[in-house]
Design a protein around this motif. Structure first.
Motif, PDB file in Angstrom:
ATOM      1  N   ALA A  16      20.106 -45.234 -16.939  1.00 40.76           N
ATOM      2  CA  ALA A  16      19.893 -44.408 -15.754  1.00 40.76           C
ATOM      3  C   ALA A  16      19.661 -45.286 -14.527  1.00 40.76           C
ATOM      4  O   ALA A  16      20.207 -45.021 -13.444  1.00 40.76           O
ATOM      5  N   ALA A  17      18.853 -46.328 -14.703  1.00 37.12           N
ATOM      6  CA  ALA A  17      18.583 -47.242 -13.585  1.00 37.12           C
ATOM      7  C   ALA A  17      19.849 -47.977 -13.161  1.00 37.12           C
ATOM      8  O   ALA A  17      20.130 -48.137 -11.961  1.00 37.12           O
ATOM      9  N   VAL A  18      20.640 -48.430 -14.145  1.00 37.53           N
ATOM     10  CA  VAL A  18      21.879 -49.154 -13.842  1.00 37.53           C
ATOM     11  C   VAL A  18      22.871 -48.240 -13.127  1.00 37.53           C
ATOM     12  O   VAL A  18      23.516 -48.646 -12.142  1.00 37.53           O
ATOM     13  N   THR A  23      25.640 -46.621  -8.232  1.00 36.62           N
ATOM     14  CA  THR A  23      25.998 -45.600  -7.243  1.00 36.62           C
ATOM     15  C   THR A  23      25.693 -46.091  -5.831  1.00 36.62           C
ATOM     16  O   THR A  23      26.516 -45.955  -4.912  1.00 36.62           O
ATOM     17  N   VAL A  24      24.499 -46.654  -5.652  1.00 34.45           N
ATOM     18  CA  VAL A  24      24.116 -47.171  -4.325  1.00 34.45           C
ATOM     19  C   VAL A  24      25.046 -48.307  -3.893  1.00 34.45           C
ATOM     20  O   VAL A  24      25.487 -48.384  -2.734  1.00 34.45           O
ATOM     21  N   ARG A  29      32.157 -48.357  -0.881  1.00 29.17           N
ATOM     22  CA  ARG A  29      33.548 -48.660  -1.225  1.00 29.17           C
ATOM     23  C   ARG A  29      34.334 -47.404  -1.590  1.00 29.17           C
ATOM     24  O   ARG A  29      35.560 -47.420  -1.587  1.00 29.17           O
ATOM     25  N   LEU A  30      33.609 -46.352  -1.935  1.00 27.61           N
ATOM     26  CA  LEU A  30      34.266 -45.115  -2.339  1.00 27.61           C
ATOM     27  C   LEU A  30      34.188 -44.058  -1.243  1.00 27.61           C
ATOM     28  O   LEU A  30      34.323 -42.865  -1.498  1.00 27.61           O
ATOM     29  N   ALA A  31      33.963 -44.507  -0.008  1.00 24.36           N
ATOM     30  CA  ALA A  31      33.801 -43.565   1.104  1.00 24.36           C
ATOM     31  C   ALA A  31      35.146 -43.065   1.629  1.00 24.36           C
ATOM     32  O   ALA A  31      35.184 -42.213   2.518  1.00 24.36           O
TER      33      ALA A  31
END
Length: 373
Positions: A16-18, A23-24, A29-31
């Motif tokens: 979950a942390a990874v 995501t952050v 780059r996925l914008a």
């Protein structure tokens, strides 16, 4: 890894942390507005949400032990059939078989005379034709020479629905608590017979004898005490037996104690309700028999049936419990020769943490109401 494994919980929390960090890191780059970028954002959010919910779910389950295994979570009763077959083939007394042992969790648990012993058994009901796995806790005194001729009082301990018997050992720590209360001089040594009320899984029978169905009340009120008394040094009089449980198990304990005072002298319901549930998990319990439906309603029974010379203990919380008002009504309806006691917390809930706060005093109370053989 098992469902309640701490390693599994740690791995899921790490994932979950990874996924959150990924995501952050990858979001800028996925914008873009391309199809691949949109799918990338959706994928990152999906994985992160799944890992977070999985972490929260596993943590809650480890704390409250709603499910003891993957099979339990998925509704698979794979072990049950094997254990029942073993009981039919191996029961030396004809209605109970010891198929293994568990550690008590008490220091020195390799020595029964010091820490007691937990037997894993299967109880085969002669009258009810129900077979059910259970755990039997034998206190250290059971193995000590000074108590060699003693017959011990016994207490049936029931989980809620759809709980597992392991919840009583791991989550609610009944054997360890019983050991501690005896050591502190607050309770006498007692044998604990721990199992769930769901003896015809996955159906919730509400401890009712169902027409053309499971005879659950007969199993608990007649078969189980007889089987345990045949196998262990337990008295056979009502003064030797108590029954207690939480939630559904608490309702079952109070009802069986009320209707079978010749078997049980004391009954305790932790966060119990007082009327048989009727829903998709129970199916048709009464088949139109209104007398049977009323009999399964403890409030009706208190008003319309002779009250037994037994002792009842009920627990609730002023804040956080849904049974507070009904528990007060139950207390108000109990009349002599019956006796009633209560534990009322200022705040609590329908959960393991609340019941762990009530179990020590409940075991003390039960001990004071029972006697040895």
């Amino acid at each position: 890894m098992g469902l309640t494994s701490k390693t599994l919980l740690a791995v899921v929390i790490l994932l979950a942390a990874v996924s959150f960090a990924a995501t952050v890191w990858l979001w800028p780059r996925l914008a873009r507005r391309s199809v691949s970028a949109v799918f990338g954002r959706v994928g990152l959010l999906f994985v992160t949400q799944v890992m977070i919910f999985a972490s929260a779910g596993l943590a809650a389950n480890n704390s409250f032990l709603f499910y003891g295994s993957w099979a339990d979570l998925l509704g698979q009763e794979q072990e049950m059939g094997t254990v029942i077959d073993h009981a039919v083939k191996s029961a030396a007394s004809g209605n109970i078989a010891r198929i293994g042992m568990q550690h008590t969790g008490v220091p020195g648990s390799m020595r029964p005379a010091r820490a007691g012993r937990i037997d894993k058994v299967v109880i085969a009901g002669r009258k009810s034709k129900i077979d059910s796995p259970a755990y039997v806790y034998l206190p250290p005194e059971y193995f000590q020479p000074a108590f060699a001729q003693r017959k011990f009082p016994a207490v049936v301990v029931l989980t809620g629905y759809p709980g597992t018997a392991e919840n009583l050992l791991k989550g609610l720590r009944y054997p360890q608590t019983a050991h501690e209360r005896v050591k502190a001089g607050r309770a006498q040594p007692m044998i604990l017979v721990m199992l769930r009320p769901t003896v015809a899984p996955p159906r919730d029978t509400e401890c009712v004898d169902i027409k053309d169905g499971p005879q659950t009340e007969t199993f608990f009120a007649e078969d189980l005490p007889q089987a345990v008394s045949d196998m262990y040094r337990v008295g056979t009089q009502s003064r030797n037996w108590g029954i207690m449980g939480n939630s559904t198990g608490g309702y079952c304990a109070l009802k069986i104690g009320f209707h079978h005072p010749d078997r049980f002298a004391a009954s305790a319901g932790l966060s119990a309700y007082y009327k048989a549930a009727e829903d998709p998990t129970t199916g048709d319990l009464f088949h139109g028999d209104q007398r049977a439906r009323k009999r399964a309603d403890l409030m009706w029974s208190l008003d319309h049936l002779p009250q037994p010379a037994g002792s009842f203990l009920v627990t609730t919380s002023r804040q956080g419990e849904g049974n507070y008002r009904s528990t007060q009504r139950f207390i108000g309806k109990v009349k002599a020769p019956a006796r009633v006691s209560s534990i009322v917390l200022e705040s609590g809930g329908h959960n393991f943490n609340t019941w762990r706060r009530e179990i020590p005093s409940t075991l003390d109370w039960m001990s004071s109401r029972l006697s040895d053989g």
